[in-house]
Design a protein around this motif. Sequence first.
Motif, PDB file in Angstrom:
ATOM      1  N   UNK A  21       0.812  -1.219   0.000  1.00 36.73           N
ATOM      2  CA  UNK A  21       0.000   0.000   0.000  1.00 36.73           C
ATOM      3  C   UNK A  21       0.845   1.269   0.000  1.00 36.73           C
ATOM      4  N   UNK A  22       2.079   1.186   0.502  1.00 32.34           N
ATOM      5  CA  UNK A  22       2.950   2.363   0.556  1.00 32.34           C
ATOM      6  C   UNK A  22       3.525   2.727  -0.804  1.00 32.34           C
ATOM      7  N   UNK A  23       3.465   1.847  -1.744  1.00 35.61           N
ATOM      8  CA  UNK A  23       4.104   2.080  -3.043  1.00 35.61           C
ATOM      9  C   UNK A  23       3.117   2.690  -4.042  1.00 35.61           C
ATOM     10  N   UNK A  24       3.651   3.511  -4.922  1.00 35.62           N
ATOM     11  CA  UNK A  24       2.809   4.104  -5.955  1.00 35.62           C
ATOM     12  C   UNK A  24       2.759   3.189  -7.176  1.00 35.62           C
ATOM     13  N   UNK A  25       2.182   3.674  -8.252  1.00 32.21           N
ATOM     14  CA  UNK A  25       2.003   2.834  -9.441  1.00 32.21           C
ATOM     15  C   UNK A  25       3.318   2.431 -10.097  1.00 32.21           C
ATOM     16  N   UNK A  26       4.399   3.176  -9.814  1.00 30.79           N
ATOM     17  CA  UNK A  26       5.709   2.808 -10.364  1.00 30.79           C
ATOM     18  C   UNK A  26       6.499   1.929  -9.409  1.00 30.79           C
ATOM     19  N   UNK A  27       5.912   1.584  -8.267  1.00 28.21           N
ATOM     20  CA  UNK A  27       6.578   0.711  -7.316  1.00 28.21           C
ATOM     21  C   UNK A  27       7.524   1.433  -6.375  1.00 28.21           C
ATOM     22  N   UNK A  28       7.408   2.761  -6.280  1.00 26.28           N
ATOM     23  CA  UNK A  28       8.303   3.543  -5.432  1.00 26.28           C
ATOM     24  C   UNK A  28       7.566   4.059  -4.202  1.00 26.28           C
ATOM     25  N   UNK A  29       8.304   4.125  -3.077  1.00 25.55           N
ATOM     26  CA  UNK A  29       7.732   4.748  -1.894  1.00 25.55           C
ATOM     27  C   UNK A  29       7.902   6.255  -2.019  1.00 25.55           C
ATOM     28  N   UNK A  30       7.300   7.008  -1.118  1.00 24.58           N
ATOM     29  CA  UNK A  30       7.288   8.463  -1.213  1.00 24.58           C
ATOM     30  C   UNK A  30       8.696   9.055  -1.302  1.00 24.58           C
ATOM     31  N   UNK A  31       9.597   8.597  -0.446  1.00 28.80           N
ATOM     32  CA  UNK A  31      10.959   9.140  -0.433  1.00 28.80           C
ATOM     33  C   UNK A  31      11.686   8.856  -1.746  1.00 28.80           C
ATOM     34  N   UNK A  32      11.521   7.658  -2.281  1.00 31.71           N
ATOM     35  CA  UNK A  32      12.166   7.307  -3.546  1.00 31.71           C
ATOM     36  C   UNK A  32      11.621   8.165  -4.689  1.00 31.71           C
ATOM     37  N   UNK A  33      10.313   8.412  -4.679  1.00 28.65           N
ATOM     38  CA  UNK A  33       9.702   9.235  -5.720  1.00 28.65           C
ATOM     39  C   UNK A  33      10.211  10.674  -5.637  1.00 28.65           C
ATOM     40  N   UNK A  34      10.363  11.195  -4.415  1.00 31.66           N
ATOM     41  CA  UNK A  34      10.887  12.548  -4.252  1.00 31.66           C
ATOM     42  C   UNK A  34      12.311  12.649  -4.794  1.00 31.66           C
ATOM     43  N   UNK A  35      13.118  11.614  -4.561  1.00 35.04           N
ATOM     44  CA  UNK A  35      14.494  11.617  -5.056  1.00 35.04           C
ATOM     45  C   UNK A  35      14.519  11.603  -6.582  1.00 35.04           C
ATOM     46  N   UNK A  36      13.659  10.800  -7.193  1.00 30.95           N
ATOM     47  CA  UNK A  36      13.590  10.752  -8.659  1.00 30.95           C
ATOM     48  C   UNK A  36      13.186  12.116  -9.207  1.00 30.95           C
ATOM     49  N   UNK A  37      12.221  12.748  -8.558  1.00 33.11           N
ATOM     50  CA  UNK A  37      11.784  14.071  -9.011  1.00 33.11           C
ATOM     51  C   UNK A  37      12.915  15.091  -8.894  1.00 33.11           C
ATOM     52  N   UNK A  38      13.654  15.045  -7.781  1.00 38.20           N
ATOM     53  CA  UNK A  38      14.773  15.968  -7.591  1.00 38.20           C
ATOM     54  C   UNK A  38      15.869  15.714  -8.618  1.00 38.20           C
ATOM     55  N   UNK A  39      16.152  14.443  -8.879  1.00 39.27           N
ATOM     56  CA  UNK A  39      17.152  14.106  -9.902  1.00 39.27           C
ATOM     57  C   UNK A  39      16.765  14.684 -11.260  1.00 39.27           C
ATOM     58  N   UNK A  40      15.498  14.548 -11.610  1.00 39.83           N
ATOM     59  CA  UNK A  40      15.025  15.077 -12.892  1.00 39.83           C
ATOM     60  C   UNK A  40      15.151  16.596 -12.941  1.00 39.83           C
ATOM     61  N   UNK A  41      14.849  17.270 -11.811  1.00 42.24           N
ATOM     62  CA  UNK A  41      14.975  18.727 -11.771  1.00 42.24           C
ATOM     63  C   UNK A  41      16.434  19.147 -11.902  1.00 42.24           C
ATOM     64  N   UNK A  42      17.337  18.450 -11.203  1.00 43.06           N
ATOM     65  CA  UNK A  42      18.765  18.767 -11.293  1.00 43.06           C
ATOM     66  C   UNK A  42      19.252  18.550 -12.719  1.00 43.06           C
ATOM     67  N   UNK A  43      18.855  17.447 -13.328  1.00 43.76           N
ATOM     68  CA  UNK A  43      19.261  17.149 -14.700  1.00 43.76           C
ATOM     69  C   UNK A  43      18.829  18.281 -15.648  1.00 43.76           C
TER      70      UNK A  43
END
Length: 73
Positions: A21-43
């Motif tokens: 239940x903690x995972x989203x549709x991509x299989x990531x938890x909230x913290x992992x999703x935030x990191x992916x979003x930050x990585x994309x912004x930095x890129x």
Amino acid sequence: MKTIIGLDEKYDRKNEKRRADRRNEEGLIKREQEKVNTLNEVRELVRNGLKNKDIAEKLKISVRQVQRLKKEV
């Protein structure tokens, strides 16, 4: 008819459901999703030619964190 299961099995099933239940549709938890979003912004900001200090100020993170994220990119 009622099935009788042990307490260990009961807790294992409940914990498995909680983890799912903690995972989203991509299989990531909230913290992992935030990191992916930050990585994309930095890129994106690196592509625009911004320096580490400018990226840090814009994203409100430390310069060291920007350096670490750039290594992952």
